[in-house]
Design a protein around this motif. Structure first.
Motif, PDB file in Angstrom:
ATOM      1  N   THR A  19       0.838  -1.200   0.000  1.00  0.00           N
ATOM      2  CA  THR A  19       0.000   0.000   0.000  1.00  0.00           C
ATOM      3  C   THR A  19       0.872   1.248   0.000  1.00  0.00           C
ATOM      4  OG1 THR A  19      -1.760  -1.133   1.197  1.00  0.00           O
ATOM      5  CG2 THR A  19      -1.792   1.268   1.232  1.00  0.00           C
ATOM      6  N   LEU A  20       0.561   2.164  -0.890  1.00  0.00           N
ATOM      7  CA  LEU A  20       1.234   3.463  -0.945  1.00  0.00           C
ATOM      8  C   LEU A  20       0.200   4.556  -0.747  1.00  0.00           C
ATOM      9  CD1 LEU A  20       3.576   3.042  -4.081  1.00  0.00           C
ATOM     10  CD2 LEU A  20       4.109   2.578  -1.683  1.00  0.00           C
ATOM     11  N   PRO A  21       0.580   5.636  -0.058  1.00  0.00           N
ATOM     12  CA  PRO A  21      -0.364   6.744   0.124  1.00  0.00           C
ATOM     13  C   PRO A  21      -0.608   7.519  -1.159  1.00  0.00           C
ATOM     14  CG  PRO A  21       1.776   7.311   1.015  1.00  0.00           C
ATOM     15  CD  PRO A  21       1.847   5.863   0.656  1.00  0.00           C
ATOM     16  N   LEU A  80      18.769   7.582  -0.545  1.00  0.00           N
ATOM     17  CA  LEU A  80      18.046   7.966  -1.766  1.00  0.00           C
ATOM     18  C   LEU A  80      16.588   8.325  -1.480  1.00  0.00           C
ATOM     19  CD1 LEU A  80      19.469   5.257  -4.216  1.00  0.00           C
ATOM     20  CD2 LEU A  80      19.920   7.727  -4.300  1.00  0.00           C
ATOM     21  N   HIS A  81      16.129   8.097  -0.253  1.00  0.00           N
ATOM     22  CA  HIS A  81      14.761   8.424   0.177  1.00  0.00           C
ATOM     23  C   HIS A  81      13.701   7.819  -0.747  1.00  0.00           C
ATOM     24  CE1 HIS A  81      16.467  11.156   3.108  1.00  0.00           C
ATOM     25  NE2 HIS A  81      17.153  11.764   2.155  1.00  0.00           N
ATOM     26  N   PRO A  82      13.789   6.515  -0.981  1.00  0.00           N
ATOM     27  CA  PRO A  82      12.777   5.902  -1.858  1.00  0.00           C
ATOM     28  C   PRO A  82      11.422   5.826  -1.175  1.00  0.00           C
ATOM     29  CG  PRO A  82      14.136   4.214  -0.858  1.00  0.00           C
ATOM     30  CD  PRO A  82      14.745   5.526  -0.451  1.00  0.00           C
ATOM     31  N   ASP A  83      10.378   5.936  -1.984  1.00  0.00           N
ATOM     32  CA  ASP A  83       9.039   5.676  -1.452  1.00  0.00           C
ATOM     33  C   ASP A  83       8.529   4.305  -1.896  1.00  0.00           C
ATOM     34  OD1 ASP A  83       8.610   6.332  -4.112  1.00  0.00           O
ATOM     35  OD2 ASP A  83       7.624   8.237  -3.667  1.00  0.00           O
ATOM     36  N   LEU A  84       9.361   3.572  -2.649  1.00  0.00           N
ATOM     37  CA  LEU A  84       9.054   2.190  -3.034  1.00  0.00           C
ATOM     38  C   LEU A  84      10.352   1.491  -3.396  1.00  0.00           C
ATOM     39  CD1 LEU A  84       6.992  -0.077  -3.781  1.00  0.00           C
ATOM     40  CD2 LEU A  84       7.001   0.861  -6.103  1.00  0.00           C
ATOM     41  N   ILE A  85      10.522   0.270  -2.889  1.00  0.00           N
ATOM     42  CA  ILE A  85      11.651  -0.570  -3.277  1.00  0.00           C
ATOM     43  C   ILE A  85      11.083  -1.851  -3.866  1.00  0.00           C
ATOM     44  CG2 ILE A  85      13.710  -1.809  -2.505  1.00  0.00           C
ATOM     45  CD1 ILE A  85      13.916   0.126  -0.171  1.00  0.00           C
ATOM     46  N   VAL A  86      11.547  -2.189  -5.061  1.00  0.00           N
ATOM     47  CA  VAL A  86      11.087  -3.421  -5.705  1.00  0.00           C
ATOM     48  C   VAL A  86      12.214  -4.442  -5.603  1.00  0.00           C
ATOM     49  CG1 VAL A  86      10.037  -4.461  -7.742  1.00  0.00           C
ATOM     50  CG2 VAL A  86       9.693  -2.024  -7.274  1.00  0.00           C
ATOM     51  N   VAL A  87      11.907  -5.555  -4.951  1.00  0.00           N
ATOM     52  CA  VAL A  87      12.900  -6.548  -4.559  1.00  0.00           C
ATOM     53  C   VAL A  87      12.707  -7.825  -5.360  1.00  0.00           C
ATOM     54  CG1 VAL A  87      13.728  -7.915  -2.591  1.00  0.00           C
ATOM     55  CG2 VAL A  87      12.895  -5.589  -2.223  1.00  0.00           C
ATOM     56  N   TRP A  88      13.826  -8.472  -5.684  1.00  0.00           N
ATOM     57  CA  TRP A  88      13.781  -9.785  -6.321  1.00  0.00           C
ATOM     58  C   TRP A  88      13.743 -10.818  -5.203  1.00  0.00           C
ATOM     59  CZ3 TRP A  88      18.495 -12.267  -9.233  1.00  0.00           C
ATOM     60  CH2 TRP A  88      18.112 -13.489  -9.786  1.00  0.00           C
ATOM     61  N   ARG A  89      12.662 -11.522  -5.089  1.00  0.00           N
ATOM     62  CA  ARG A  89      12.420 -12.374  -3.923  1.00  0.00           C
ATOM     63  C   ARG A  89      13.547 -13.372  -3.663  1.00  0.00           C
ATOM     64  NH1 ARG A  89       7.354 -16.529  -2.971  1.00  0.00           N
ATOM     65  NH2 ARG A  89       7.747 -16.953  -0.764  1.00  0.00           N
ATOM     66  N   HIS A  90      14.015 -14.071  -4.703  1.00  0.00           N
ATOM     67  CA  HIS A  90      15.035 -15.095  -4.506  1.00  0.00           C
ATOM     68  C   HIS A  90      16.421 -14.644  -4.948  1.00  0.00           C
ATOM     69  CE1 HIS A  90      11.554 -17.933  -4.150  1.00  0.00           C
ATOM     70  NE2 HIS A  90      12.330 -18.383  -3.191  1.00  0.00           N
ATOM     71  N   GLY A  91      16.535 -13.396  -5.367  1.00  0.00           N
ATOM     72  CA  GLY A  91      17.840 -12.917  -5.802  1.00  0.00           C
ATOM     73  C   GLY A  91      18.506 -11.995  -4.803  1.00  0.00           C
ATOM     74  N   ASN A  92      17.739 -11.370  -3.935  1.00  0.00           N
ATOM     75  CA  ASN A  92      18.299 -10.469  -2.936  1.00  0.00           C
ATOM     76  C   ASN A  92      18.325 -11.169  -1.570  1.00  0.00           C
ATOM     77  OD1 ASN A  92      16.364  -8.043  -4.639  1.00  0.00           O
ATOM     78  ND2 ASN A  92      18.591  -8.148  -4.741  1.00  0.00           N
ATOM     79  N   ALA A  93      19.376 -10.928  -0.824  1.00  0.00           N
ATOM     80  CA  ALA A  93      19.538 -11.591   0.468  1.00  0.00           C
ATOM     81  C   ALA A  93      18.377 -11.244   1.396  1.00  0.00           C
ATOM     82  CB  ALA A  93      20.857 -11.168   1.108  1.00  0.00           C
ATOM     83  N   ALA A  94      17.744 -12.275   1.939  1.00  0.00           N
ATOM     84  CA  ALA A  94      16.570 -12.079   2.796  1.00  0.00           C
ATOM     85  C   ALA A  94      16.901 -11.236   4.011  1.00  0.00           C
ATOM     86  CB  ALA A  94      16.012 -13.434   3.223  1.00  0.00           C
ATOM     87  N   ARG A  95      18.099 -11.404   4.571  1.00  0.00           N
ATOM     88  CA  ARG A  95      18.469 -10.647   5.766  1.00  0.00           C
ATOM     89  C   ARG A  95      18.494  -9.148   5.480  1.00  0.00           C
ATOM     90  NH1 ARG A  95      24.180 -11.961   8.455  1.00  0.00           N
ATOM     91  NH2 ARG A  95      24.821 -11.008   6.492  1.00  0.00           N
ATOM     92  N   GLN A  96      19.022  -8.793   4.309  1.00  0.00           N
ATOM     93  CA  GLN A  96      19.093  -7.370   3.970  1.00  0.00           C
ATOM     94  C   GLN A  96      17.720  -6.802   3.631  1.00  0.00           C
ATOM     95  OE1 GLN A  96      22.512  -7.252   1.061  1.00  0.00           O
ATOM     96  NE2 GLN A  96      23.266  -5.823   2.598  1.00  0.00           N
ATOM     97  N   THR A  97      16.908  -7.568   2.929  1.00  0.00           N
ATOM     98  CA  THR A  97      15.581  -7.056   2.609  1.00  0.00           C
ATOM     99  C   THR A  97      14.723  -6.940   3.870  1.00  0.00           C
ATOM    100  OG1 THR A  97      14.868  -9.305   2.001  1.00  0.00           O
ATOM    101  CG2 THR A  97      15.589  -7.866   0.221  1.00  0.00           C
TER     102      THR A  97
END
Length: 282
Positions: A19-21, A80-97
């Motif tokens: 959800t985004l405002p 960078l003050h993002p208002d949305l981050i799009v993550v690759w579920r199995h490509g990005n480290a779960a701990r960092q996400t």
């Protein structure tokens, strides 16, 4: 959404609501395929950070980098003050996400598993960006291109295919991958579709026993028929293998078949032509 300032909610590829405002204006993309999807959805100019190998379209090459598929620079992402981050579920480290999620920045997890998920992803990202019209035009084009290939090739005589993901160790894909679906789209049969892991390791003996009519691999760039394919040279010693006996060793630009983006339709078209060539060599 028609109202520019109305909150909006979509479901990501984990099934979680995002959800985004208001439509996102500062987006961080954490995978090359995500960057392509965001551009297709009309949000390329809103990407303020991305990762290594986000090289398409050409404009993406100038976006600041915040890491790669192994490690992310969390401080730089936050700066960078993002208002949305799009993550690759199995490509990005779960701990960092998980750390990013703890900061309260909305995360959209992207992992298209089927051909139909590609246009759906474009539409969802378009909703989050407020660029629905642009996204719909792109998603409609992808759906049309895939449907045209399916109509032309899916019912042709089947071609048994071994898709070689890696040569040492020897790896392939099972049915739970987008490219396996592309093989079926082209009237092919993935000879290792029933394997349990999504990316199973197989033996040379297993491939010989399956005796595929065509062997396909991804290449660093589009290959010409007369260009050698070192990754597939290992099979040439097995002259009784149908794919070798008939010269059906094919390479396709990896960016066109490994990324679940609109360009997958181009990779699919190439595979369909290759498998049709295999039929003509019977």
């Amino acid at each position: 959404m028609n109202q520019a300032h109305a909150s909006l909610t979509v479901t990501d590829d984990t099934g979680a609501p995002v959800t985004l405002p208001a439509p996102a204006t500062r987006v961080v993309s954490l995978a090359p395929h995500v960057t392509e999807l965001l551009y297709a959805a009309g949000g390329g100019a809103r990407i303020v950070g991305t990762v290594s190998y986000s090289d398409y379209p050409k404009e993406a090459q100038s976006i600041p980098r915040v890491g790669d598929n192994k490690a992310l620079d969390l401080e730089r992402i936050v700066a960078l003050h993002p208002d949305l981050i799009v993550v690759w579920r199995h490509g990005n480290a779960a701990r960092q996400t998980d750390k990013l999620k703890a900061l309260g920045i909305p995360l959209f997890f992207s992992e298209p598993k089927h051909l139909a998920d590609i246009p759906a992803s474009i539409d969802k990202l378009g909703a989050l960006l407020g660029t629905e019209d642009t996204a719909r035009a792109a998603s409609t084009a992808v759906t049309r291109d895939i449907a045209a290939l399916r109509a032309q090739y899916a019912q042709l005589p089947p071609v048994r295919v071994f898709y070689q993901v890696w040569d040492d160790p020897l790896m392939t894909l099972n049915r739970d991958n987008v490219f396996s679906e592309v093989i079926g789209l082209c009237g092919g049969v993935n000879v290792f579709a029933a394997e349990a892991p999504r990316v199973p390791t197989v033996s040379t003996e297993a491939v010989l026993a399956a005796n595929p009519e065509a062997i396909v691999t991804a290449t660093p760039g589009a290959t010409k028929p007369d260009r050698p394919l070192p990754a597939l040279d290992r099979w040439k010693q097995w002259t009784s293998l149908t794919a070798v006996a008939r010269g059906n060793l094919f390479g396709i630009d990896g960016d066109l078949i490994n990324r679940p983006t609109p360009r997958l339709a181009l990779g699919a078209a190439q595979l369909c032509r290759d498998l049709d060539l295999a039929r003509k060599r019977r």
